[in-house]
Design an enzyme around this catalytic site. Structure first.
Site, short mmCIF file in Angstrom:
data_model
loop_
_atom_site.label_atom_id
_atom_site.label_comp_id
_atom_site.label_asym_id
_atom_site.label_seq_id
_atom_site.Cartn_x
_atom_site.Cartn_y
_atom_site.Cartn_z
N CYS A 1 0.84 -1.21 0.00
CA CYS A 1 0.00 0.00 0.00
C CYS A 1 0.87 1.27 0.00
CB CYS A 1 -0.90 0.03 1.23
SG CYS A 1 -2.09 -1.31 1.28
C1 BEZ Z 1 0.58 -4.61 1.81
O1 BEZ Z 1 0.08 -3.52 1.48
O2 BEZ Z 1 1.77 -4.81 1.73
C2 BEZ Z 1 -0.30 -5.73 2.28
C3 BEZ Z 1 -1.47 -5.43 2.97
C4 BEZ Z 1 -2.26 -6.48 3.42
C5 BEZ Z 1 -1.89 -7.78 3.15
C6 BEZ Z 1 -0.73 -8.05 2.42
C7 BEZ Z 1 0.07 -7.02 1.98
#
Ligand code: BEZ
Length: 214
Positions: free
Chosen positions: A46
């Site tokens: 994210c």
């Molecule tokens: C991420 O943004 O890295 C992420 C968020 C939730 C689950 C897996 C990855």
């Protein structure tokens, strides 16, 4: 679970965001819009996505598109996370992030897919036209970051095909030839496409891309 479909009116809502309270329709005004969800603050994928969108701001503006992100964490968390995004992604987050702690907007837009995760959102993307209807829906799992070049490409196609009786072929990019909609007769095509067209098959007619409107 929301049953939103292409062509439906995008539901309006009021929300707390990192840039203050907004009403979705007022925020969009006469622009196109993108509403996209992120599973959680302070997560690696994210962080790269929001940094990328901030760095693409000019590209969205060129296309008359307003960007609105969503995460189910609260405002204080968003504020701290934005500092990290700015620092690590060499950018300044320049669009609001909804603090959807009560999942009101997430549920309205079907962004929680319980079999993937029953509390966090998946990576949903909604593109909304100037008439406030849904033009595109894409869903990615949390583990896969989105390709924002692809999103810009799709917006170019949506805007081109909204105002011209054409469709865009596989792997099309802005500036390349397009196909004439099957509903257009050859007689109409002669008038509509002054640059001419090539009939590959009676149902497959290629023409230079008309001017892109937004
Ligand atoms: C991420 O943004 O890295 C992420 C968020 C939730 C689950 C897996 C990855």
């Amino acid at each position: 679970m929301s049953e939103l479909k292409l062509g439906d009116k995008a539901p309006n809502f009021d929300a707390e965001t990192s840039e203050g309270k907004i009403n979705f329709y007022d925020y969009l005004g006469d622009s196109w819009g993108i509403l996209f969800s992120h599973p959680a603050d302070y997560t690696p994928v994210c962080t790269t996505e929001l940094g990328t969108v901030a760095n693409y701001k000019k590209e969205f503006e060129k296309r008359n598109v307003k960007v609105l992100a969503l995460s189910v964490d609260g405002l204080e968390s968003h504020k701290g996370w934005i500092k990290d995004i700015n620092e690590t992604q060499n950018t300044t987050v320049n669009f609001p992030i909804i603090a959807d702690e009560d999942r009101k907007v997430s549920n309205l837009y079907g962004m929680i897919h319980p079999k993937a995760d029953d509390t966090l959102t998946v990576r949903s993307v909604y593109v909304i036209g100037t008439d406030k209807t849904i033009k595109l829906m894409i869903t990615y799992p949390a583990s896969t970051g989105r390709n924002f070049d692809e999103l810009l490409r799709v917006i170019d196609s949506l805007q081109l095909t909204a105002y011209n009786k054409v469709a865009t072929p596989a792997n099309w990019k802005n500036g390349e030839d397009v196909v004439i909609s099957p509903s257009v007769t050859n007689e109409e095509a002669d008038k509509m496409f002054p640059k001419g067209y090539k009939t590959v098959k009676p149902y497959l007619r290629m023409t230079p891309q008309p001017e892109l409107k937004k």
